[in-house]
Design an enzyme around this catalytic site. Structure first.
Site, short mmCIF file in Angstrom:
data_model
loop_
_atom_site.label_atom_id
_atom_site.label_comp_id
_atom_site.label_asym_id
_atom_site.label_seq_id
_atom_site.Cartn_x
_atom_site.Cartn_y
_atom_site.Cartn_z
N LYS A 1 3.94 -10.01 3.98
CA LYS A 1 3.15 -11.06 3.25
C LYS A 1 3.64 -11.25 1.72
O LYS A 1 3.57 -10.40 0.89
CB LYS A 1 1.69 -10.95 3.07
CG LYS A 1 0.74 -10.92 4.37
CD LYS A 1 -0.75 -10.78 4.01
CE LYS A 1 -1.33 -11.73 3.49
NZ LYS A 1 -3.03 -11.41 3.59
C1 E4P Z 1 -5.35 -13.26 3.81
O1 E4P Z 1 -4.40 -13.71 4.14
C2 E4P Z 1 -6.20 -13.66 2.63
O2 E4P Z 1 -5.57 -12.69 1.61
C3 E4P Z 1 -7.46 -13.51 2.38
O3 E4P Z 1 -8.27 -14.06 3.64
C4 E4P Z 1 -8.30 -14.17 1.26
O4 E4P Z 1 -9.65 -14.11 1.92
P1 E4P Z 1 -10.82 -14.10 0.54
O5 E4P Z 1 -10.66 -15.53 -0.07
O6 E4P Z 1 -12.06 -13.93 1.36
O7 E4P Z 1 -10.29 -13.08 -0.64
#
Ligand code: E4P
Length: 225
Positions: free
Chosen positions: A86
């Site tokens: 990522k």
């Molecule tokens: C996933 O890739 C993201 O980092 C995550 O879903 C962010 O989620 P949040 O807005 O609940 O922190």
């Protein structure tokens, strides 16, 4: 639509895998911080449990493209080449995405708030793009609509990038995107369980059992009636 768990709590992951049709796990630095454990220790435990072919998304921390690339290679070396690296969709991130995807690594463009970012991430070779549905809503935008627009941009341009919609706070957001046929959604344990929670269904099932037991006796099933 693939359904992934957006969490690094091993006990929760194990439980959800037991009951739900799950396709993988995503993490981010904040999720890893919540686990309170060494990142590679918990990630290795998750990888061993879900298997080498399941999707596991792990984020780089570095700010400079060159460092993101080195970090991405290390993540793949430690957790398997199949692991999705990522990378935040900022300028340095785009540079790192181009380099890592050219080397054959799987890349997820993360921290996507706009279709513009998603378009560039797709061009940079990302396998997945992760729009933050609920965070977009909280900024006064429409996270579901933004994700649908990104889906259309990829479809209409013949781009191979899939959606990994992220940051959900309710089941309706997930369902609307499933209806639209997006590639994948990563969802926290509470919202995944929320997809099933329905007291009306529970009471209907209990009524069936009570009626059957009235007929043949308490505790009886079709096995021994
Ligand atoms: C996933 O890739 C993201 O980092 C995550 O879903 C962010 O989620 P949040 O807005 O609940 O922190």
């Amino acid at each position: 639509m693939k359904l992934l768990i957006d969490d690094a709590n091993f006990e929760k992951i194990k439980r959800l895998y037991e009951f739900y049709p799950i396709d993988g796990v995503t993490t981010n630095p904040s999720i890893l911080a919540k686990s309170g454990r060494n990142p590679y220790e918990v990630l290795t435990q998750i990888r061993d449990f879900i298997g080498k072919d399941a999707d596991l998304h792990v984020q780089v921390i570095s700010r400079k493209a060159e460092d993101m690339v080195v970090e991405g290679r290390k993540i793949a070396e430690r957790l398997g080449k199949n692991t999705l690296i990522k990378i935040p969709t900022v300028e340095e991130g785009l540079k790192a995405m181009k380099a890592l995807s050219a080397e054959g690594y799987r890349v997820t463009a993360t921290a996507i708030y706009t279709p513009q970012q998603a378009f560039l991430a797709g061009k940079a070779g990302a396998d997945y793009a992760a729009p933050y549905v609920n965070r977009i809503d909280n900024l006064g935008g429409d996270g579901v609509q933004t994700t649908m627009r990104i889906h259309d941009i990829y479809e209409n341009n013949g781009m191979k990038t899939q959606l990994l919609a992220a940051s959900f706070k309710n089941t309706q957001q997930v369902l609307e995107l499933a209806e639209y046929g997006i590639g994948a959604a990563t969802v926290g344990p509470d919202v995944i369980e929320g997809l099933m929670k329905n007291v009306t269904v529970d009471s209907a099932v209990e009524a069936f059992i009570a009626d059957f037991e009235k007929l043949v006796g308490t505790g009886k099933t079709m096995l021994d009636c």
